[in-house]
Design a protein around this motif. Structure first.
Motif, PDB file in Angstrom:
ATOM      1  N   LYS A   1       8.904  12.430 -12.622  1.00  0.00           N
ATOM      2  CA  LYS A   1       8.592  11.120 -13.188  1.00  0.00           C
ATOM      3  C   LYS A   1       7.717  10.317 -12.237  1.00  0.00           C
ATOM      4  CE  LYS A   1      12.846  10.610 -15.818  1.00  0.00           C
ATOM      5  NZ  LYS A   1      14.080   9.856 -15.957  1.00  0.00           N
ATOM      6  N   ILE A   2       6.887   9.498 -12.810  1.00  0.00           N
ATOM      7  CA  ILE A   2       6.120   8.558 -12.010  1.00  0.00           C
ATOM      8  C   ILE A   2       6.893   7.245 -12.038  1.00  0.00           C
ATOM      9  CG2 ILE A   2       3.974   7.285 -11.777  1.00  0.00           C
ATOM     10  CD1 ILE A   2       2.564   9.627 -13.112  1.00  0.00           C
ATOM     11  N   LEU A   3       7.416   6.877 -10.870  1.00  0.00           N
ATOM     12  CA  LEU A   3       8.228   5.665 -10.781  1.00  0.00           C
ATOM     13  C   LEU A   3       7.382   4.485 -10.328  1.00  0.00           C
ATOM     14  CD1 LEU A   3      11.292   7.219  -8.923  1.00  0.00           C
ATOM     15  CD2 LEU A   3      11.151   6.617 -11.336  1.00  0.00           C
ATOM     16  N   LYS A   4       7.670   3.348 -10.901  1.00  0.00           N
ATOM     17  CA  LYS A   4       7.008   2.122 -10.454  1.00  0.00           C
ATOM     18  C   LYS A   4       7.774   1.613  -9.236  1.00  0.00           C
ATOM     19  CE  LYS A   4       5.854  -2.609 -11.782  1.00  0.00           C
ATOM     20  NZ  LYS A   4       6.375  -3.189 -10.565  1.00  0.00           N
ATOM     21  N   LEU A   5       7.101   1.612  -8.102  1.00  0.00           N
ATOM     22  CA  LEU A   5       7.734   1.148  -6.879  1.00  0.00           C
ATOM     23  C   LEU A   5       7.590  -0.365  -6.751  1.00  0.00           C
ATOM     24  CD1 LEU A   5       6.602   3.883  -4.340  1.00  0.00           C
ATOM     25  CD2 LEU A   5       8.670   3.802  -5.738  1.00  0.00           C
ATOM     26  N   PRO A   6       8.585  -1.003  -6.154  1.00  0.00           N
ATOM     27  CA  PRO A   6       8.498  -2.466  -5.977  1.00  0.00           C
ATOM     28  C   PRO A   6       7.339  -2.847  -5.071  1.00  0.00           C
ATOM     29  CG  PRO A   6      10.693  -1.635  -5.391  1.00  0.00           C
ATOM     30  CD  PRO A   6       9.811  -0.449  -5.626  1.00  0.00           C
ATOM     31  N   GLU A   7       6.857  -4.051  -5.274  1.00  0.00           N
ATOM     32  CA  GLU A   7       5.868  -4.655  -4.378  1.00  0.00           C
ATOM     33  C   GLU A   7       6.425  -5.978  -3.910  1.00  0.00           C
ATOM     34  OE1 GLU A   7       2.044  -4.998  -6.205  1.00  0.00           O
ATOM     35  OE2 GLU A   7       1.699  -2.835  -6.146  1.00  0.00           O
ATOM     36  N   ILE A   8       5.940  -6.423  -2.766  1.00  0.00           N
ATOM     37  CA  ILE A   8       6.327  -7.744  -2.270  1.00  0.00           C
ATOM     38  C   ILE A   8       5.291  -8.742  -2.772  1.00  0.00           C
ATOM     39  CG2 ILE A   8       6.626  -9.205  -0.237  1.00  0.00           C
ATOM     40  CD1 ILE A   8       7.610  -6.733   1.273  1.00  0.00           C
ATOM     41  N   VAL A   9       5.754  -9.692  -3.553  1.00  0.00           N
ATOM     42  CA  VAL A   9       4.875 -10.752  -4.050  1.00  0.00           C
ATOM     43  C   VAL A   9       4.962 -11.893  -3.051  1.00  0.00           C
ATOM     44  CG1 VAL A   9       4.424 -12.372  -5.926  1.00  0.00           C
ATOM     45  CG2 VAL A   9       5.244 -10.055  -6.446  1.00  0.00           C
TER      46      VAL A   9
ATOM     47  N   LYS B   1       0.834  -1.211   0.000  1.00  0.00           N
ATOM     48  CA  LYS B   1       0.000   0.000   0.000  1.00  0.00           C
ATOM     49  C   LYS B   1       0.867   1.258   0.000  1.00  0.00           C
ATOM     50  CE  LYS B   1      -3.786  -1.943   2.736  1.00  0.00           C
ATOM     51  NZ  LYS B   1      -4.463  -1.827   4.057  1.00  0.00           N
ATOM     52  N   GLN B   2       2.182   1.054  -0.028  1.00  0.00           N
ATOM     53  CA  GLN B   2       3.165   2.143   0.023  1.00  0.00           C
ATOM     54  C   GLN B   2       3.100   2.906   1.342  1.00  0.00           C
ATOM     55  OE1 GLN B   2       2.979   4.400  -3.646  1.00  0.00           O
ATOM     56  NE2 GLN B   2       3.229   2.553  -4.874  1.00  0.00           N
ATOM     57  N   GLU B   3       2.719   2.205   2.385  1.00  0.00           N
ATOM     58  CA  GLU B   3       2.729   2.739   3.760  1.00  0.00           C
ATOM     59  C   GLU B   3       4.024   2.246   4.401  1.00  0.00           C
ATOM     60  OE1 GLU B   3       0.616   4.830   5.080  1.00  0.00           O
ATOM     61  OE2 GLU B   3      -0.777   4.843   3.381  1.00  0.00           O
ATOM     62  N   PHE B   4       5.131   2.828   3.945  1.00  0.00           N
ATOM     63  CA  PHE B   4       6.448   2.287   4.288  1.00  0.00           C
ATOM     64  C   PHE B   4       6.836   2.503   5.749  1.00  0.00           C
ATOM     65  CE2 PHE B   4       6.656   3.127  -0.337  1.00  0.00           C
ATOM     66  CZ  PHE B   4       6.642   1.794  -0.733  1.00  0.00           C
ATOM     67  N   TYR B   5       6.360   3.585   6.361  1.00  0.00           N
ATOM     68  CA  TYR B   5       6.696   3.811   7.767  1.00  0.00           C
ATOM     69  C   TYR B   5       6.016   2.769   8.654  1.00  0.00           C
ATOM     70  CZ  TYR B   5       8.028   6.226  11.995  1.00  0.00           C
ATOM     71  OH  TYR B   5       8.584   6.522  13.208  1.00  0.00           O
ATOM     72  N   THR B   6       4.751   2.492   8.390  1.00  0.00           N
ATOM     73  CA  THR B   6       4.025   1.469   9.151  1.00  0.00           C
ATOM     74  C   THR B   6       4.634   0.097   8.912  1.00  0.00           C
ATOM     75  OG1 THR B   6       2.007   2.771   8.974  1.00  0.00           O
ATOM     76  CG2 THR B   6       1.749   0.457   9.576  1.00  0.00           C
ATOM     77  N   CYS B   7       4.991  -0.178   7.667  1.00  0.00           N
ATOM     78  CA  CYS B   7       5.658  -1.433   7.325  1.00  0.00           C
ATOM     79  C   CYS B   7       6.939  -1.572   8.130  1.00  0.00           C
ATOM     80  CB  CYS B   7       5.955  -1.472   5.823  1.00  0.00           C
ATOM     81  SG  CYS B   7       6.962  -2.883   5.321  1.00  0.00           S
ATOM     82  N   HIS B   8       7.708  -0.502   8.206  1.00  0.00           N
ATOM     83  CA  HIS B   8       8.959  -0.490   8.963  1.00  0.00           C
ATOM     84  C   HIS B   8       8.711  -0.861  10.422  1.00  0.00           C
ATOM     85  CE1 HIS B   8      11.311   1.875  11.887  1.00  0.00           C
ATOM     86  NE2 HIS B   8      12.345   1.359  11.248  1.00  0.00           N
TER      87      HIS B   8
END
Length: 139
Positions: free
Chosen positions: A123-131, A29-36
């Motif tokens: 630029k709009i970058l494609k961010l990685p996702e965890i599969v 969800k690109q909620e990287f702080y919560t993920c951290h």
């Protein structure tokens, strides 16, 4: 210090599994702080080699957080460190398609390194996702 009972061990495993799956959801969800925060709690209690795996995921998440805050240097450093820590866990570990995460993160890192700050912001970058791959192994 007393030893954990089997029930306590299973409860701890279940809690880590739930936290790990939630961390993956937050990453995607690109909620990287919560993920951290979620990954850090798991990482702190983990033993090697799992500790290195969780640290690699953490570093990629924090690298992406830095990218979102235009901290390109911090982003490049942490993405590179995370990729390096995850290399030994390919192709798949704890249900995560590590090879894909490394490939996507390396492509993003390359784009950051090649772009000037002004270009990168527009630029709009494609961010990685965890599969996540269904696995018999506990996360």
């Amino acid at each position: 210090m007393r030893s954990l009972t089997k029930t306590e061990e299973y409860m701890a495993l279940d809690l880590n599994s739930i936290q790990f799956l939630e961390a993956i959801a937050q990453f995607n969800k690109q909620e990287f702080y919560t993920c951290h925060d979620l990954l850090e709690a798991i990482w702190m209690d983990a033993y090697y080699p799992e500790k290195t795996f969780y640290q690699g995921l953490l570093q990629i998440a924090v690298g992406l957080y830095h990218l979102g805050n235009s901290n390109y240097k911090g982003s490049m450093i942490l993405l590179g460190e995370g990729i390096g820590r995850l290399r030994d866990f390919q192709p798949e570990y704890k249900g995560v398609n590590v090879s894909q995460l490394i490939q996507d993160s390396a492509e993003l890192l390359s784009k950051i390194q090649k772009s000037g700050k002004g270009e990168l912001e527009s630029k709009i970058l494609k961010l990685p996702e965890i599969v996540y791959i269904s696995s018999d192994e506990e996360p």
